[in-house]
Design a protein around this motif. Structure first.
Motif, PDB file in Angstrom:
ATOM      1  N   GLU A  87      -2.359  -0.767   5.748  1.00  7.38           N
ATOM      2  CA  GLU A  87      -3.848  -0.802   5.995  1.00  7.38           C
ATOM      3  C   GLU A  87      -5.055   0.074   5.709  1.00  7.38           C
ATOM      4  OE1 GLU A  87      -6.683  -3.409   7.850  1.00  7.38           O
ATOM      5  OE2 GLU A  87      -4.984  -3.900   7.619  1.00  7.38           O
ATOM      6  N   GLY A  88      -5.895   0.164   4.165  1.00 14.91           N
ATOM      7  CA  GLY A  88      -6.388   1.300   3.782  1.00 14.91           C
ATOM      8  C   GLY A  88      -5.516   2.146   3.458  1.00 14.91           C
ATOM      9  N   HIS A  89      -5.421   3.381   4.021  1.00 20.19           N
ATOM     10  CA  HIS A  89      -4.651   4.752   3.423  1.00 20.19           C
ATOM     11  C   HIS A  89      -3.363   4.221   4.805  1.00 20.19           C
ATOM     12  CE1 HIS A  89      -6.431   5.630  -0.185  1.00 20.19           C
ATOM     13  NE2 HIS A  89      -7.502   5.715  -0.003  1.00 20.19           N
ATOM     14  N   VAL A  90      -3.396   3.504   5.697  1.00 21.46           N
ATOM     15  CA  VAL A  90      -2.967   4.219   6.976  1.00 21.46           C
ATOM     16  C   VAL A  90      -1.560   3.127   7.263  1.00 21.46           C
ATOM     17  CG1 VAL A  90      -2.692   3.957   9.601  1.00 21.46           C
ATOM     18  CG2 VAL A  90      -4.652   4.932   8.110  1.00 21.46           C
ATOM     19  N   ALA A  91      -0.205   3.540   7.016  1.00 19.59           N
ATOM     20  CA  ALA A  91       0.647   2.659   7.243  1.00 19.59           C
ATOM     21  C   ALA A  91       0.933   2.017   8.200  1.00 19.59           C
ATOM     22  CB  ALA A  91       2.220   4.394   6.379  1.00 19.59           C
ATOM     23  N   VAL A  92       1.450   0.950   8.771  1.00  9.62           N
ATOM     24  CA  VAL A  92       1.784   0.714  10.034  1.00  9.62           C
ATOM     25  C   VAL A  92       3.740  -0.094   9.623  1.00  9.62           C
ATOM     26  CG1 VAL A  92       1.163  -1.788  10.629  1.00  9.62           C
ATOM     27  CG2 VAL A  92      -0.762  -1.244   9.245  1.00  9.62           C
ATOM     28  N   THR A  93       3.653   0.994  11.013  1.00  5.29           N
ATOM     29  CA  THR A  93       5.129   0.810  11.335  1.00  5.29           C
ATOM     30  C   THR A  93       5.382  -1.223  11.431  1.00  5.29           C
ATOM     31  OG1 THR A  93       4.420   1.264  13.511  1.00  5.29           O
ATOM     32  CG2 THR A  93       4.654   3.060  11.418  1.00  5.29           C
ATOM     33  N   ASP A 108      24.529  -4.384  13.081  1.00  2.00           N
ATOM     34  CA  ASP A 108      23.367  -4.562  13.199  1.00  2.00           C
ATOM     35  C   ASP A 108      22.899  -3.314  12.351  1.00  2.00           C
ATOM     36  OD1 ASP A 108      22.854  -7.600  13.456  1.00  2.00           O
ATOM     37  OD2 ASP A 108      21.828  -6.767  15.259  1.00  2.00           O
ATOM     38  N   GLN A 109      22.082  -3.413  11.314  1.00  4.93           N
ATOM     39  CA  GLN A 109      21.414  -1.920  10.516  1.00  4.93           C
ATOM     40  C   GLN A 109      20.208  -2.195  10.978  1.00  4.93           C
ATOM     41  OE1 GLN A 109      21.682  -2.671   6.444  1.00  4.93           O
ATOM     42  NE2 GLN A 109      23.394  -3.086   5.863  1.00  4.93           N
ATOM     43  N   PRO A 110      19.490  -0.585  11.343  1.00  2.00           N
ATOM     44  CA  PRO A 110      17.861  -0.454  11.762  1.00  2.00           C
ATOM     45  C   PRO A 110      16.824  -1.819  10.582  1.00  2.00           C
ATOM     46  CG  PRO A 110      19.437   1.521  10.612  1.00  2.00           C
ATOM     47  CD  PRO A 110      20.192   0.640  10.850  1.00  2.00           C
ATOM     48  N   VAL A 111      16.088  -1.588  10.679  1.00  2.16           N
ATOM     49  CA  VAL A 111      14.992  -2.137  10.276  1.00  2.16           C
ATOM     50  C   VAL A 111      14.061  -1.090   9.316  1.00  2.16           C
ATOM     51  CG1 VAL A 111      12.860  -3.149   9.938  1.00  2.16           C
ATOM     52  CG2 VAL A 111      14.602  -3.630  11.878  1.00  2.16           C
ATOM     53  N   VAL A 112      14.159  -0.479   8.546  1.00  2.00           N
ATOM     54  CA  VAL A 112      13.745   0.205   7.957  1.00  2.00           C
ATOM     55  C   VAL A 112      12.820  -0.063   6.309  1.00  2.00           C
ATOM     56  CG1 VAL A 112      14.253   2.467   6.146  1.00  2.00           C
ATOM     57  CG2 VAL A 112      15.568   1.574   7.608  1.00  2.00           C
ATOM     58  N   VAL A 113      11.618  -0.074   6.388  1.00  2.00           N
ATOM     59  CA  VAL A 113      10.528  -0.392   5.709  1.00  2.00           C
ATOM     60  C   VAL A 113       9.821   0.692   4.718  1.00  2.00           C
ATOM     61  CG1 VAL A 113       9.993  -2.765   6.770  1.00  2.00           C
ATOM     62  CG2 VAL A 113       8.514  -0.538   7.165  1.00  2.00           C
ATOM     63  N   ARG A 114       9.318   0.726   3.454  1.00  2.00           N
ATOM     64  CA  ARG A 114       8.423   1.094   2.391  1.00  2.00           C
ATOM     65  C   ARG A 114       7.033   0.953   3.469  1.00  2.00           C
ATOM     66  NH1 ARG A 114      11.133   2.998  -1.373  1.00  2.00           N
ATOM     67  NH2 ARG A 114      12.622   1.649  -2.474  1.00  2.00           N
ATOM     68  N   LEU A 115       7.099   2.808   3.239  1.00  2.00           N
ATOM     69  CA  LEU A 115       5.257   2.810   4.223  1.00  2.00           C
ATOM     70  C   LEU A 115       4.274   2.826   3.141  1.00  2.00           C
ATOM     71  CD1 LEU A 115       6.460   4.334   7.795  1.00  2.00           C
ATOM     72  CD2 LEU A 115       5.499   1.923   7.042  1.00  2.00           C
ATOM     73  N   ASP A 116       4.426   2.503   2.662  1.00  2.00           N
ATOM     74  CA  ASP A 116       3.951   2.085   1.099  1.00  2.00           C
ATOM     75  C   ASP A 116       3.082   1.360   0.151  1.00  2.00           C
ATOM     76  OD1 ASP A 116       6.332   2.337  -0.685  1.00  2.00           O
ATOM     77  OD2 ASP A 116       6.722   4.506  -0.517  1.00  2.00           O
ATOM     78  N   MET A 492       9.153  -6.798  -6.646  1.00  2.00           N
ATOM     79  CA  MET A 492       8.680  -7.065  -5.266  1.00  2.00           C
ATOM     80  C   MET A 492      10.422  -7.200  -3.986  1.00  2.00           C
ATOM     81  SD  MET A 492       5.801  -7.898  -4.939  1.00  2.00           S
ATOM     82  CE  MET A 492       4.055  -7.541  -6.775  1.00  2.00           C
ATOM     83  N   LEU A 493      11.354  -7.627  -4.754  1.00  2.00           N
ATOM     84  CA  LEU A 493      12.389  -7.319  -4.033  1.00  2.00           C
ATOM     85  C   LEU A 493      13.325  -5.937  -3.807  1.00  2.00           C
ATOM     86  CD1 LEU A 493      14.422 -10.452  -5.874  1.00  2.00           C
ATOM     87  CD2 LEU A 493      13.121 -10.035  -2.612  1.00  2.00           C
ATOM     88  N   ASN A 494      12.955  -5.256  -4.965  1.00  2.00           N
ATOM     89  CA  ASN A 494      13.171  -3.797  -4.589  1.00  2.00           C
ATOM     90  C   ASN A 494      12.524  -3.188  -3.523  1.00  2.00           C
ATOM     91  OD1 ASN A 494      15.526  -4.412  -7.145  1.00  2.00           O
ATOM     92  ND2 ASN A 494      14.291  -3.146  -8.119  1.00  2.00           N
ATOM     93  N   GLY A 495      11.257  -3.423  -3.268  1.00  2.00           N
ATOM     94  CA  GLY A 495      10.438  -3.344  -2.444  1.00  2.00           C
ATOM     95  C   GLY A 495      10.316  -3.283  -1.686  1.00  2.00           C
TER      96      GLY A 495
END
Length: 609
Positions: A87-93, A108-116, A492-495
Motif C-alpha cells: 500500500e504505497g511504500h508500506v508492506a501489508v502483512t 502445514d508450512q507457515p505462510v511466507v510472502v514477499r513484502l515488496d 509472477m509465480l516465483n514472486g
C-alpha cells in the motif's frame, strides 16, 4: 551453515474489508453462537463490504482521522486473498487463517510472502500463532502478541466479541490450500488452440511455447540454482512446469464442455497463452467460472466482459480497440466523415469489429454501409465497390488474402483505414504483393503494437532468444506474445513463493506488472551497455554490430531507441491496476505512405463509456 533471516515490515496490520450478505442474525444484530456458516458470512461482509452484522458501516480510528464504510474495508489493503501486498511504500502483512493461527496439521508450512513489489528478499516475519484474544487486541488496540505496535495506517476498530469471532472464522477460509493444478513438485498448465488456425501459425505457436516451458522448467529445477533467492531455495517453491495442449474442435458452443472435461481429467492452475481468432468467449467463460487464470492469450478480439473479469488478463482488445480508436479520432476531427464504407472478411473478428464501429457511427450520426467480400463474387467486386465509393472514408477489416484481392482494384480517393490486427504489420501491408502503391498514398494503419523502430528495440531480447533457439520468425506478434506470456508468468509465480492461489496471481499482476516491465527495460539497457555498446558516444545514434543476434532484423536496433523504450513487448505499454484486465489500452494511427511523407504516428487511447 546457511542462516535464513526475515526482515519484518509491519504495516497496515490486520485490516478488515468487503463481504457477502448476512442472513443469519437475530433482530438485535447478534450472531447465533452455534451458527458457523452465519459467522463466516458475517465475517466476509465485514472484510469485503465494511458492514457490521447490525447493518452499520465498519468504522476505525487512525491518527489522521476516522475512516468509515468502504474506506475502512480490509480488502482494500489485504486484498481478496488475504495475503496482503503493498500500500504505497508500506508492506501489508498476510492475515489468512493459516498466517494468523497456523495450519490445522503439523506438516502445514507457515505462510511466507514477499513484502515488496518485485523479487527483493524482504519477506514476512514468522510469529507465534494467534488466538481470538490476540486478534481482538490487534484489531482494537493495534498491539501484536509480542508487544509490537501496528503501523498507523492500520485503523483501530471497535468490534465486539461476536464480530471478532465472525471475522476470525472468515479469515480461516482465505487461501487455505493451493489452487487445483499444483503439487509439491509440479505446476500444471494448459494452453488452448481454437479450431481453424492456419497450420504454419499453429506449429509456430506450439514450437515457441513448448521451447519456453522446457527452458523455464530446467531453470526452476536443474539450472541456475545459485541464482535462485535464498527464500525460494528454503521453501522449495520452484516447480517443474507441465504443459497440456488442449486443441478444441467443432462449433464454439461445444468448447466449454470440452474444456470442462479436460480440466476434470487433469486440473490446471492456469491457461498459459492460447491461440484463437475472433472467438474466445467460451474459453474466457470457462476460466472465470472455474477460477483458472487465463494468462495473455494471442487472440484478435477480446471476449465480452473481458474488462471486468476476475481471472483473465489480455494484451489488448484487438480489433475492438481499433474500432474505438477510429470512432474517437472522428469525433475529435473538424472534418469528420459523413459516410463510411466498411469492407470485411468472412471472419468472426472482422464481423465483431465492423459491428462495434457501426454502433459508434450510429451514435455519432455518421452514415455507413458494410460490404462482406465473401458475399460478392470476385468478378463482381469492382462493380459493387464502384457503386459504394461515394464515401468519405473506407475501413478495411480484411485478412491478407482479401487485402491482395482489394489491392488489384482501383484505389478510392477517400482515405482507407486498415486493421493491423487482421492485416498484419506495416511491412506485411506495404509489400508489392499485398497493397499496391496507389492504395498506400491514402492508406492508414490502426496499429495496437508499438511503432516499428521502437518495436524492434522492445523485441531485442526476444529476437536474440529466437535466433539462439534456431526458431524461425513466422509471426512476430504471435511469437513475441508467447515469449512475454511465459516469462512474465514465471516471474509472477516465483514472486508468489508457495502461495499458489489463482486470485493471488491476479493480485500480483495488478500491483507489479508495469514495474516489472520498467525494471526489465533497465536491466536490458545495462546489459547491452556492458556488452561494449557503452564505448560509442551517447550523443551519436549507434546500431548493433552486424554480427549481433539482431542483425537479421528488418531494421537495425538503434541504441537511442533502446534507451527511450518503455517495454519489452510488441506493445507500447503494458500495465494493470486493481480491477484492470487489459494491459495495453491504446493504438497508433500510422500513415502507410512512403516514410518521407508519413510523419509521426498518432497515439490514441479511447475513452471508455
Amino acid at each position: 551453515m546457511m542462516r535464513w533471516s526475515f526482515r519484518p515490515r509491519w504495516s497496515v496490520g490486520l485490516a478488515l474489508s468487503l463481504a457477502i450478505h448476512l442472513t443469519f442474525i437475530n433482530p438485535a444484530g447478534a450472531l447465533a453462537a452455534d451458527d458457523g456458516e452465519a459467522a463466516v458470512a458475517a465475517g466476509q461482509r465485514i472484510y469485503q463490504n465494511a458492514q457490521l452484522p447490525s447493518g452499520q458501516p465498519l468504522s476505525g480510528q487512525r491518527p489522521m482521522g476516522r475512516v468509515t464504510g468502504l474506506d475502512a474495508a480490509c480488502v482494500n489493503c489485504h486484498r481478496p486473498s488475504g495475503l496482503g501486498g503493498m500500500e504505497g511504500h508500506v508492506a501489508v502483512t498476510p492475515i489468512t487463517g493459516r498466517a494468523l493461527f497456523g495450519g490445522a496439521r503439523p506438516q502445514d508450512q507457515p505462510v511466507v510472502v514477499r513484502l515488496d513489489r518485485l523479487n527483493e528478499p524482504a519477506v514476512s516475519m514468522p510469529h507465534a500463532p494467534y488466538d481470538e484474544a490476540a486478534l481482538a487486541k490487534a484489531i482494537r488496540q493495534g498491539v501484536l502478541p509480542g508487544g509490537r505496535v501496528l503501523d498507523p495506517l492500520m485503523p483501530r476498530f471497535d468490534l465486539n466479541d461476536d464480530e471478532i469471532r465472525a471475522l476470525s472464522e472468515y479469515l480461516k477460509t482465505l487461501s487455505p490450500t493451493w489452487s487445483p493444478g499444483v503439487s509439491e513438485q509440479e505446476i500444471h498448465l494448459a494452453t488452448v488452440i481454437a479450431p481453424g488456425m492456419a497450420a504454419e501459425r499453429r506449429q509456430a505457436f506450439i514450437d515457441t511455447l513448448q521451447a519456453l516451458v522446457s527452458q523455464i522448467s530446467v531453470n526452476n529445477i536443474d539450472g541456475l540454482r545459485k541464482k535462485i533467492p535464498v527464500v525460494e531455495r528454503r521453501l522449495h517453491s520452484r516447480r517443474k512446469w507441465v504443459l497440456d495442449i488442449w486443441e478444441l474442435s467443432g462449433p464454439s458452443q461445444t468448447w466449454q464442455q470440452q474444456l470442462l472435461a479436460r480440466h476434470a481429467e487433469r486440473p490446471v492452475f492456469a491457461v498459459l497463452s492460447g491461440l484463437g481468432g475472433g472467438e474466445w468467449q467460451p474459453v474466457h467463460d470457462f476460466c472465470e467460472q472455474q477460477k483458472v487464470v487465463c494468462w495473455f492469450p494471442s487472440i484478435d478480439a477480446s471476449p465480452q466482459g473481458a474488462e471486468h473479469g476476475h481471472y483473465s488478463v489480455y494484451f489488448s482488445r484487438g480489433v475492438l480497440l481499433e474500432a474505438d480508436v477510429l470512432a474517437q479520432r472522428w469525433q475529435t476531427e473538424a472534418a469528420r466523415p459523413r459516410q463510411v464504407l466498411q469492407i470485411l472478411s468472412a471472419d468472426p473478428a472482422a464481423k465483431q469489429a465492423a459491428q462495434a464501429l457501426a454502433v459508434q457511427l450510429d451514435r455519432a450520426g455518421i452514415a455507413h454501409q458494410e460490404l462482406a467480400v465473401s458475399d460478392v463474387p470476385t468478378a463482381a467486386l469492382p462493380a459493387q465497390l464502384s457503386s459504394l465509393v461515394a464515401t468519405d472514408a473506407v475501413v478495411a477489416w480484411l485478412r491478407p488474402a482479401d487485402l491482395h484481392q482489394l489491392s488489384t482494384l482501383k484505389a478510392p480517393k477517400a482515405p482507407v483505414f486498415f486493421s493491423a490486427t487482421l492485416g498484419g504489420r506495416e511491412t506485411d501491408l506495404t509489400g508489392s504483393t499485398t497493397l499496391q502503391a496507389a492504395w498506400r498514398q491514402q492508406a492508414w494503419l490502426i496499429q495496437p503494437m508499438e511503432a516499428p523502430k521502437m518495436r524492434q528495440a522492445n523485441l531485442e531480447r526476444f529476437n536474440t532468444w529466437l535466433k539462439a533457439r534456431k526458431h524461425g520468425l513466422v509471426d512476430e506478434r504471435l511469437q513475441a506474445e508467447i515469449y512475454y506470456a511465459a516469462n512474465s508468468l514465471a516471474a509472477m509465480l516465483n514472486g508468489m513463493l508457495n502461495n499458489l492461489h489463482t486470485g493471488y496471481l491476479i493480485e500480483r499482476a495488478e500491483s507489479t506488472l508495469s514495474m516489472r516491465e520498467a525494471m526489465d527495460v533497465q536491466e536490458e539497457i545495462q546489459a547491452m551497455m556492458m556488452g561494449g555498446m557503452a564505448k560509442h558516444p551517447a550523443s551519436a545514434p549507434q546500431t548493433l554490430p552486424t554480427d549481433s543476434p539482431q542483425s537479421h532484423a528488418e531494421h537495425p536496433v538503434d541504441l537511442q531507441e533502446l534507451m527511450k523504450r518503455r517495454g519489452t513487448t510488441a506493445y507500447p505499454r503494458l500495465s494493470l491496476a486493481p480491477g484492470q484486465r487489459i494491459a495495453s489500452k491504446g493504438a497508433y494511427i500510422e500513415a502507410l505512405a512512403p516514410a518521407e511523407q508519413a510523419g509521426e504516428p498518432l497515439w490514441v487511447v479511447p475513452q471508455q463509456p
